[in-house]
Enzyme design. Structure first.
Site, mmCIF file in Angstrom:
data_model
loop_
_atom_site.group_PDB
_atom_site.id
_atom_site.type_symbol
_atom_site.label_atom_id
_atom_site.label_comp_id
_atom_site.label_asym_id
_atom_site.label_seq_id
_atom_site.Cartn_x
_atom_site.Cartn_y
_atom_site.Cartn_z
ATOM 1 C CG HIS A 115 -2.096 -0.896 1.118
ATOM 2 N ND1 HIS A 115 -3.252 -0.586 0.436
ATOM 3 C CD2 HIS A 115 -2.291 -2.144 1.612
ATOM 4 C CE1 HIS A 115 -4.105 -1.588 0.521
ATOM 5 N NE2 HIS A 115 -3.548 -2.549 1.228
ATOM 6 C CE LYS A 136 -6.789 13.402 0.038
ATOM 7 N NZ LYS A 136 -6.990 12.164 -0.689
ATOM 8 N NE ARG A 137 -2.443 7.881 6.323
ATOM 9 C CZ ARG A 137 -1.198 7.899 5.833
ATOM 10 N NH1 ARG A 137 -0.200 8.401 6.551
ATOM 11 N NH2 ARG A 137 -0.937 7.407 4.641
ATOM 12 C CE LYS A 165 -2.697 10.291 2.823
ATOM 13 N NZ LYS A 165 -3.239 9.560 1.658
ATOM 14 C CB THR A 219 -10.563 4.597 -1.496
ATOM 15 O OG1 THR A 219 -10.272 4.888 -0.128
ATOM 16 C CG2 THR A 219 -9.833 3.338 -1.920
ATOM 17 C CE LYS A 245 -14.045 5.642 0.579
ATOM 18 N NZ LYS A 245 -13.075 5.759 1.665
#
Length: 829
Positions: free
Chosen positions: A372, A563-564, A569, A671, A675
């Site tokens: 991952h 998100k985290r 990110k 993901t 969504k």
């Protein structure tokens, strides 16, 4: 409390039924209220009604679960066992109602009792079993396995506390215990009869058996008990109900009565406290040696309990080991469960007395590994000294596996010591460490990435030597999401609209959504679609007002990044763009831009100080912007606290813009992007992870792509990337970076935001925030322009929803079942 005058079921004694009529469900709810909770209908709280409703639903799931497991056992089927350290399950009531096909009946039954399902559902606390995308993916996969009638069992840990409950004080993240189990949960079933005992610590003695063969013995160990808790996993529109088995740790010696009687009350329960620590918290902080040790014990505890349970089940219908890999497929969800490879080898050679070669064949045929991450620092490594302390026998086995591996390497590349150094399970640089990713690759018959670009980079950048050594072992399985959770359950009105146009088969066959394309230019449908989006935005404004104390306009663009929190990110790139817009508005309050609300939600790991500083920076900048009347409300910034599945389910249906802005080549898949697109949000993203495949599906004209590509990022880094080149060449960038690094937003705390500032310049900007800044600002100008064209935006949003069929987790799991697990569906009558 039930509304006065509503008819209650007659009190004529206990009657039990798992039929699905409104009256039967109503009777079940009242029975559980009275006989399970011991409450009267007139004094029951909303929480009492939620528990009673959940228990009524659980009755129906358990009925099907018993039939499912009976069928699997009687037919001696091949099963897949999914091992994951986390499962981000969220709330289960509404999802189970939809999957079991009793949503409308239950809503009507509650209405008959004077109750509102939408109010009852809010009583449920999110299960604290996961953190981010890894855990949510595992939860989606369980849903799809059951929906596809695949014999499957998930294994994990029954955490007493989740990651943490997040609060903001003066903009800073404060962590509190996530006491999700404080009042228990109606969904789980404890199975003490399947308790497993496992060993940790101790030492290895060299012993020879009566044949003169060397038989190392693991002795002087400490015992831990694993008590299983089962959560039924209901498939959609099927009779299959699988289960998730979670292990709670207990000490084998919980109470010392003699110490207690001598006044040592705390010491008397010391072993009990130590034993329970293992499953106490998800991801204990590993900044200390004790934290690292607890994490390793935690990972071994859950895989050792799971393997013993798998073996117990196998031996109920099979003798010997010849058919083990024919009946058992074990999927390792990332490297956390990778120690299972060494544990199964230990069981086979130490306890079952199999030859090494025969045991290794069984192990490799049984395990498959999902990677991952492409970040080398995120690949788990354990110090050899720590491994020796906690799992001394397993370390010996890993050394032996490594010796066999290095022989393969020598045969493939004679005399190439560099290849041996790269591929070795034991890293020699700076203190010996066990590389768990290398162990997972070597001990598995399949290694998959989770998006096409990620899988390609696994073979070419992360594991190129392994790819050459094990030709055909690597493959791709692009991630997916369950539409039952992320559209049917979370966006009810949009689901109704879709079903009114194309029928109700789409939750089980998401490719049906392509039929919506014919309505993309239909003005009536566009208005209906966007009216639902606006209604969802109004609902989210109420959440924002309640959680953040900020009033926002639902007609503004809702620009979402949830998100985290991690540097790659790039939430701080988003922040720099916000500062860019803020400066422009300060210089020209009449600037013609569409009002925009920037919505963040994320948790930073407790020990990740820079990520926590980014959170604080966003909050403090947001406070300044939100209270600045000079910009006439054209910008708002909100950071919703305590991000979780139930909060995501409120944000995602209301989003206009989906921020997927990781540095190209760093995100495995993502993901959240799926969504949000499924719910009609338009993606602003880099060509990274699954963004690439989303672009291929929705079309270039229905997505906003910016930034450097993977190849360009590699070239920049190769040539010696310097953030100062961009900082000095772009005045606007320089001004916003310096503004962020000044004391403007923290006048009473000089240098409070220095960590973020320094990471962008002196820290080398490792994730190329400054390099992508200009491109990011430019694409957002395009977003502003397109949003003003209501028909064009509506068309793009509809086509995003219509073209998300590929990203159903049902498709992903079908590929796993066919290509990796060799698993067939088993229909339950």
């Amino acid at each position: 409390m039930p509304v006065a005058g509503k008819k209650m079921p007659k009190k004529n004694g206990f009657k039990f039924s798992t039929n699905d009529t409104v009256e039967d469900i109503k009777l079940s709810i009242v029975n559980h209220l009275q006989y399970t909770l011991g409450r009267d209908v007139h004094s029951a709280t909303q929480r009492d009604w939620w528990i009673s409703t959940s228990m009524a639903v659980r009755d129906r799931l358990v009925d099907k679960m018993i039939k499912t497991q009976g069928k699997h056992a009687n037919d001696n089927v091949r099963r897949v066992y999914y091992l994951s350290l986390e499962y981000l399950m969220g709330r289960l009531l509404v999802n189970n109602l939809h999957n079991a096909g009793i949503y409308e009946q239950t809503r009507e039954a509650l209405e008959g009792l004077g109750l509102d399902l939408d109010e009852i559902r809010e009583e449920e606390v999110d299960m604290g079993l996961g953190n981010g995308g890894l855990g949510r993916l595992a939860a989606c996969f369980l849903d799809s396995m059951a929906t596809l009638d695949l014999p499957a069992i998930g294994y994990g840990i029954h955490y007493e506390f989740g990651l943490f409950r997040q609060e903001f004080i003066n903009g800073a993240q404060i962590e509190h215990p996530d006491s999700w189990m404080r009042y228990g949960t109606p969904w789980e079933i404890v199975r003490p009869e399947y308790t497993q005992e496992i060993q940790v610590y101790g030492e290895v003695e060299d012993v020879f058996d009566e044949m003169g063969d060397h038989r190392p013995q693991w002795v002087k160990t400490k015992a831990l008990l694993g008590v299983p808790y089962d959560i039924p996993i209901c498939g959609y529109d099927t009779n299959t109900v699988n289960f998730l088995r979670l292990w709670a740790s207990r000490s084998s010696e919980e109470f010392d009565l003699s110490v207690f009687n001598n006044g040592g009350y705390v010491e008397a329960v010391r072993e009990k406290a130590i034993g329970e620590t293992v499953s106490k918290v998800l991801y204990p902080n590993d900044q200390t040696e004790n934290g690292k040790e607890l994490r390793l014990v935690q990972q071994y505890f859950f895989v050792a309990c799971s393997l013993r349970d798998i073996i117990r089940r196998y031996h109920k219908s099979n003798s010997g080991w010849d058919h083990f890999s024919e009946k058992v497929s074990v999927q390792l969800n990332d490297t956390h469960p990778a120690v299972a490879i060494a544990e199964l080898m230990r069981i086979l050679i130490d306890e079952e007395m199999l030859k090494w070669e025969d045991a290794w064949v069984i192990v490799q045929k049984s395990f498959a590994y999902t990677n991952h991450t492409l970040l080398p620092e995120a690949l788990e490594k354990w110090g050899v000294a720590l491994f020796q302390k906690v799992l001394p026998r397993h370390l010996q086995i890993i050394f032996e596996i490594n010796a066999c591996l290095l022989k393969e390497v020598e045969a493939k590349w004679p005399g190439d010591t560099e290849k041996k150094r790269i591929l070795s399970i034991i890293e020699e640089n700076g203190g010996k460490q066990v590389r768990m990713a290398n162990l997972a690759v070597v001990g598995s018959h399949s290694v998959n990435g989770v998006a096409a670009i990620h899988s390609k980079l696994l073979e070419t950048r992360l594991f190129p030597e392994f790819s050459h050594l094990y030709s055909g072992r690597f493959n791709n399985k692009t991630n997916g999401i369950t539409p039952r959770r992320w559209l049917l359950a979370s966006n009810r009105n949009l689901s109704y609209l879709i079903s009114s146009k194309i029928g109700n088969r789409w939750p089980k066959d998401l490719m049906q959504l392509t039929r919506l394309e014919e309505f993309a230019d239909n003005e009536v449908f566009q208005k209906e679609f966007m009216a639902i989006k606006h209604a969802n935005k109004i609902e989210l404004t109420e959440v924002i007002a309640s959680e953040c104390g900020v009033t926002v306009d639902p007609s503004a663009i809702f620009d979402v990044q949830i998100k985290r929190l991690h540097e790659y990110k790039r939430q701080h790139l988003n922040l720099l763009h916000i500062l860019h817009l803020y400066r422009k508005l300060l210089h020209n309050p009449d600037l013609d831009i569409h009002p925009r609300v920037f919505i963040f939600a994320a948790k930073a790991a407790p020990g990740y100080e820079l990520a926590k500083n980014i959170i604080r920076a966003i909050n403090l900048v947001g406070d300044c912007i939100n209270s600045d009347e000079k910009i006439k409300g054209k910008l708002k910034v909100v950071f919703l606290p305590n991000y979780r599945v139930s909060l995501a389910a409120k944000i995602i249906p209301a989003a206009d813009v989906s921020e997927q802005i990781s540095t190209a080549g760093k995100e495995a898949s993502g993901t959240g992007n799926m969504k949000l697109s499924l719910n009609g949000a338009l993606t602003v993203g880099t060509l990274d992870g699954a963004n690439i495949e989303i672009k291929e599906e929705v079309g270039d004209e229905n997505i906003f792509i910016f930034g450097h590509t993977v190849g360009e990022v590699e070239e920049l880094v190769k040539n010696g990337y310097s953030p100062y080149d961009y900082y000095n060449a772009d005045e606007d960038l320089r001004l916003v970076v310096d503004w962020l690094g000044s004391n403007f937003f923290t006048p009473k705390e000089p240098e409070a935001l220095a960590p973020v500032y320094n990471s962008l310049l002196a820290g080398g900007d490792p994730f190329l925030v400054l390099a992508d800044f200009a491109s990011y600002c430019k694409i957002h100008e395009q977003v502003d322009e397109v949003y003003r064209d209501k028909k064009r935006w509506a068309r793009m949003a509809i086509l995003n929803t219509a073209r998300m069929g590929k990203f159903s987790s049902d498709r992903t799991i079908s590929e796993y079942a066919k290509d990796i697990w060799n698993l067939r569906s088993v229909k339950i009558d």
